[in-house]
Design a protein around this motif. Structure first.
Motif, PDB file in Angstrom:
ATOM      1  N   MET A   1      10.377 -13.135  22.078  1.00 58.66           N
ATOM      2  CA  MET A   1       9.499 -12.706  21.002  1.00 58.66           C
ATOM      3  C   MET A   1      10.340 -12.105  19.875  1.00 58.66           C
ATOM      4  N   ARG A   2      10.051 -12.506  18.673  1.00 63.27           N
ATOM      5  CA  ARG A   2      10.764 -12.056  17.493  1.00 63.27           C
ATOM      6  C   ARG A   2      10.367 -10.618  17.166  1.00 63.27           C
ATOM      7  N   GLU A   3      11.339  -9.796  16.794  1.00 63.02           N
ATOM      8  CA  GLU A   3      11.050  -8.426  16.365  1.00 63.02           C
ATOM      9  C   GLU A   3      10.791  -8.419  14.864  1.00 63.02           C
ATOM     10  N   TYR A   4       9.810  -7.619  14.449  1.00 63.67           N
ATOM     11  CA  TYR A   4       9.471  -7.491  13.042  1.00 63.67           C
ATOM     12  C   TYR A   4       9.729  -6.058  12.589  1.00 63.67           C
ATOM     13  N   PHE A   5      10.444  -5.900  11.487  1.00 63.31           N
ATOM     14  CA  PHE A   5      10.689  -4.561  10.947  1.00 63.31           C
ATOM     15  C   PHE A   5       9.585  -4.153   9.964  1.00 63.31           C
ATOM     16  N   MET A   6       8.776  -5.152   9.536  1.00 66.74           N
ATOM     17  CA  MET A   6       7.687  -4.884   8.612  1.00 66.74           C
ATOM     18  C   MET A   6       6.589  -5.922   8.867  1.00 66.74           C
ATOM     19  N   LYS A   7       5.336  -5.472   8.725  1.00 66.22           N
ATOM     20  CA  LYS A   7       4.198  -6.374   8.912  1.00 66.22           C
ATOM     21  C   LYS A   7       3.175  -6.161   7.800  1.00 66.22           C
ATOM     22  N   THR A   8       2.489  -7.239   7.471  1.00 72.71           N
ATOM     23  CA  THR A   8       1.303  -7.173   6.619  1.00 72.71           C
ATOM     24  C   THR A   8       0.139  -7.619   7.493  1.00 72.71           C
ATOM     25  N   GLU A   9      -0.978  -7.908   6.885  1.00 73.70           N
ATOM     26  CA  GLU A   9      -2.128  -8.362   7.659  1.00 73.70           C
ATOM     27  C   GLU A   9      -1.827  -9.647   8.434  1.00 73.70           C
ATOM     28  N   ASN A  10      -1.083 -10.574   7.800  1.00 70.68           N
ATOM     29  CA  ASN A  10      -0.847 -11.892   8.390  1.00 70.68           C
ATOM     30  C   ASN A  10       0.610 -12.226   8.686  1.00 70.68           C
ATOM     31  N   ILE A  11       1.527 -11.414   8.194  1.00 72.72           N
ATOM     32  CA  ILE A  11       2.943 -11.797   8.166  1.00 72.72           C
ATOM     33  C   ILE A  11       3.819 -10.756   8.852  1.00 72.72           C
ATOM     34  N   GLU A 111       1.074 -12.183  -0.697  1.00 73.80           N
ATOM     35  CA  GLU A 111       1.025 -11.136   0.339  1.00 73.80           C
ATOM     36  C   GLU A 111       2.435 -10.688   0.716  1.00 73.80           C
ATOM     37  N   SER A 112       3.334 -11.636   0.875  1.00 69.96           N
ATOM     38  CA  SER A 112       4.698 -11.280   1.274  1.00 69.96           C
ATOM     39  C   SER A 112       5.460 -10.613   0.131  1.00 69.96           C
ATOM     40  N   VAL A 113       5.287 -11.092  -1.101  1.00 70.50           N
ATOM     41  CA  VAL A 113       5.980 -10.495  -2.245  1.00 70.50           C
ATOM     42  C   VAL A 113       5.523  -9.052  -2.467  1.00 70.50           C
ATOM     43  N   LYS A 114       4.230  -8.787  -2.343  1.00 71.07           N
ATOM     44  CA  LYS A 114       3.728  -7.416  -2.496  1.00 71.07           C
ATOM     45  C   LYS A 114       4.372  -6.489  -1.469  1.00 71.07           C
ATOM     46  N   ALA A 115       4.525  -6.970  -0.240  1.00 73.72           N
ATOM     47  CA  ALA A 115       5.154  -6.159   0.801  1.00 73.72           C
ATOM     48  C   ALA A 115       6.620  -5.899   0.480  1.00 73.72           C
ATOM     49  N   VAL A 116       7.319  -6.888  -0.033  1.00 74.19           N
ATOM     50  CA  VAL A 116       8.728  -6.710  -0.393  1.00 74.19           C
ATOM     51  C   VAL A 116       8.877  -5.724  -1.549  1.00 74.19           C
ATOM     52  N   ILE A 117       8.017  -5.812  -2.526  1.00 76.86           N
ATOM     53  CA  ILE A 117       8.068  -4.850  -3.645  1.00 76.86           C
ATOM     54  C   ILE A 117       7.885  -3.429  -3.119  1.00 76.86           C
ATOM     55  N   ASP A 118       6.884  -3.218  -2.258  1.00 77.25           N
ATOM     56  CA  ASP A 118       6.682  -1.887  -1.669  1.00 77.25           C
ATOM     57  C   ASP A 118       7.910  -1.444  -0.882  1.00 77.25           C
ATOM     58  N   TYR A 119       8.468  -2.347  -0.102  1.00 80.08           N
ATOM     59  CA  TYR A 119       9.655  -2.039   0.701  1.00 80.08           C
ATOM     60  C   TYR A 119      10.814  -1.626  -0.201  1.00 80.08           C
ATOM     61  N   CYS A 120      11.050  -2.364  -1.254  1.00 73.78           N
ATOM     62  CA  CYS A 120      12.197  -2.101  -2.141  1.00 73.78           C
ATOM     63  C   CYS A 120      12.049  -0.775  -2.886  1.00 73.78           C
ATOM     64  N   PHE A 121      10.827  -0.398  -3.206  1.00 71.70           N
ATOM     65  CA  PHE A 121      10.638   0.839  -3.948  1.00 71.70           C
ATOM     66  C   PHE A 121      10.457   2.069  -3.055  1.00 71.70           C
ATOM     67  N   THR A 122      10.308   1.852  -1.757  1.00 72.81           N
ATOM     68  CA  THR A 122      10.213   3.001  -0.857  1.00 72.81           C
ATOM     69  C   THR A 122      11.404   3.051   0.056  1.00 72.81           C
TER      70      THR A 122
END
Length: 122
Positions: A1-11, A111-122
């Motif tokens: 199983m792949r580990e995820y360091f960040m998740k959204t609703e679908n990704i 959805e993925s770009v919004k998560a990356v923007i949040d990640y980069c700014f936090t």
């Protein structure tokens, strides 16, 4: 199983690793993904290998990648999304997303770009 360091609703966001050549080939071997990325519109096997290791090295050196993204329901590779150093300016990054054809038009890129923007700014 792949580990995820960040998740959204679908990704789920993971990190590229040395053993991901098959996944990288699924993504960057698809002409619908690469047609606007390179001059020829198609990656060679060497291009795919080089791109994978560029992303791995960006993770090591800059703590960002165009991270592989996976569908949380099926576990299938959807594409990649992330940040990378912008070559012409120091401490500047660009955000990008590459989505496999079967996942286009369903809102996953935004959805993925919004998560990356949040990640980069936090």
């Amino acid at each position: 199983m792949r580990e995820y360091f960040m998740k959204t609703e679908n990704i789920g966001f993971s990190n590229w690793i040395d053993s991901d050549l098959e996944l990288a080939t699924q993504l960057w071997g698809e002409e619908d993904v690469t047609r606007f990325i390179c001059a020829t519109g198609k990656f060679t096997k060497q291009d795919i290998y080089d791109r994978l290791f560029t992303e791995i090295n960006n993770g090591v050196n800059y703590h960002v990648q165009y991270w592989p993204i996976f569908n949380l329901t099926s576990g299938e590779l959807m594409g990649c999304c992330g940040a990378r150093p912008f070559k012409s300016e120091h401490n500047s990054y660009e955000i990008g997303v590459h989505i496999r054809k079967k996942f286009l038009g369903k809102g996953f890129a935004s959805e993925s770009v919004k998560a990356v923007i949040d990640y980069c700014f936090t």
